[in-house]
Design a protein around this motif. Structure first.
Motif, short mmCIF file in Angstrom:
data_model
loop_
_atom_site.label_atom_id
_atom_site.label_comp_id
_atom_site.label_asym_id
_atom_site.label_seq_id
_atom_site.Cartn_x
_atom_site.Cartn_y
_atom_site.Cartn_z
N MET A 91 0.82 -1.19 0.00
CA MET A 91 0.00 0.00 0.00
C MET A 91 0.87 1.27 0.00
O MET A 91 0.53 2.25 -0.65
CB MET A 91 -0.93 -0.01 1.21
N ILE A 92 1.99 1.23 0.71
CA ILE A 92 2.88 2.40 0.77
C ILE A 92 3.47 2.68 -0.61
O ILE A 92 3.51 3.84 -1.05
CB ILE A 92 3.97 2.21 1.84
N LEU A 93 3.93 1.63 -1.30
CA LEU A 93 4.47 1.81 -2.65
C LEU A 93 3.40 2.36 -3.59
O LEU A 93 3.68 3.25 -4.40
CB LEU A 93 5.03 0.49 -3.20
N GLN A 94 2.19 1.86 -3.46
CA GLN A 94 1.11 2.37 -4.30
C GLN A 94 0.81 3.83 -3.98
O GLN A 94 0.53 4.61 -4.89
CB GLN A 94 -0.15 1.51 -4.15
N PHE A 95 0.88 4.20 -2.71
CA PHE A 95 0.66 5.60 -2.35
C PHE A 95 1.75 6.49 -2.96
O PHE A 95 1.46 7.58 -3.47
CB PHE A 95 0.60 5.80 -0.83
N ILE A 96 2.99 6.02 -2.93
CA ILE A 96 4.09 6.78 -3.55
C ILE A 96 3.84 6.93 -5.05
O ILE A 96 3.97 8.03 -5.59
CB ILE A 96 5.45 6.11 -3.25
N LYS A 97 3.47 5.85 -5.71
CA LYS A 97 3.16 5.92 -7.15
C LYS A 97 1.98 6.86 -7.40
O LYS A 97 1.99 7.64 -8.35
CB LYS A 97 2.84 4.53 -7.70
N PHE A 98 0.96 6.77 -6.55
CA PHE A 98 -0.22 7.63 -6.65
C PHE A 98 0.21 9.10 -6.56
O PHE A 98 -0.28 9.95 -7.31
CB PHE A 98 -1.21 7.28 -5.54
N CYS A 99 1.15 9.39 -5.67
CA CYS A 99 1.64 10.76 -5.52
C CYS A 99 2.46 11.21 -6.72
O CYS A 99 2.37 12.37 -7.13
CB CYS A 99 2.44 10.89 -4.23
N LEU A 134 -7.25 6.93 -0.77
CA LEU A 134 -7.95 5.91 0.02
C LEU A 134 -9.24 5.44 -0.66
O LEU A 134 -9.51 4.23 -0.70
CB LEU A 134 -8.23 6.42 1.43
N MET A 135 -10.00 6.35 -1.19
CA MET A 135 -11.24 5.97 -1.86
C MET A 135 -10.96 5.12 -3.11
O MET A 135 -11.64 4.12 -3.36
CB MET A 135 -12.07 7.20 -2.24
N ASN A 136 -9.96 5.50 -3.87
CA ASN A 136 -9.63 4.73 -5.07
C ASN A 136 -8.95 3.41 -4.73
O ASN A 136 -9.17 2.41 -5.40
CB ASN A 136 -8.78 5.58 -6.03
N TYR A 137 -8.15 3.39 -3.70
CA TYR A 137 -7.49 2.16 -3.27
C TYR A 137 -8.53 1.11 -2.86
O TYR A 137 -8.47 -0.04 -3.28
CB TYR A 137 -6.55 2.46 -2.08
#
Length: 125
Positions: A1-9, A115-118
């Motif tokens: 989830m952290i890696l995805q958040f970084i990519k999302f950013c 969070l909503m998209n995840y």
């Protein structure tokens, strides 16, 4: 989830360039109302962000791209409402510079969008 958040950013950073570019063009060059310009920039960025997030961040293979896109845009529309509210409060009520207000709004809305998209759009959770 952290890696995805970084990519999302990272994707959000590219979206911010699209957002600010369109907003600046419409507001400063074409003299369109700042909230209309802001909304157009936000929607253009949300659309480009959807495709980048689908392909890179969440690597979604879901066949119904249209449904995912509509859900992503719906979440982004709520984010847009929050974005415009924050800009209104900071810029109109507290006299914070418009573009600084916009930057603060983007930061605040990023967590909501992720969070909503995840959990919902890409069912990653």
């Amino acid at each position: 989830m952290i890696l995805q958040f970084i990519k999302f950013c990272v994707v959000g950073g590219t979206g911010m360039i699209v957002d600010f570019g369109i907003t600046f063009l419409l507001k400063e060059k074409l003299k369109i109302n700042k909230y209309i310009a802001n909304s157009a920039g936000f929607i253009a960025a949300a659309s480009s962000n959807f495709f980048l997030n689908r392909l890179w961040t969440f690597q979604s293979k879901a066949p119904d791209v249209t449904q995912q896109y509509m859900q992503f845009i719906g979440i982004s529309a709520i984010g847009l409402g929050l974005n415009n509210l924050i800009i209104y409060l900071l810029n109109n009520k507290l006299n914070v510079n418009f573009y600084l207000s916009k930057l603060i709004a983007i930061v605040c809305v990023t967590l909501w969008n992720f969070l909503m998209n995840y959990f919902f759009t890409f069912n990653a959770g």
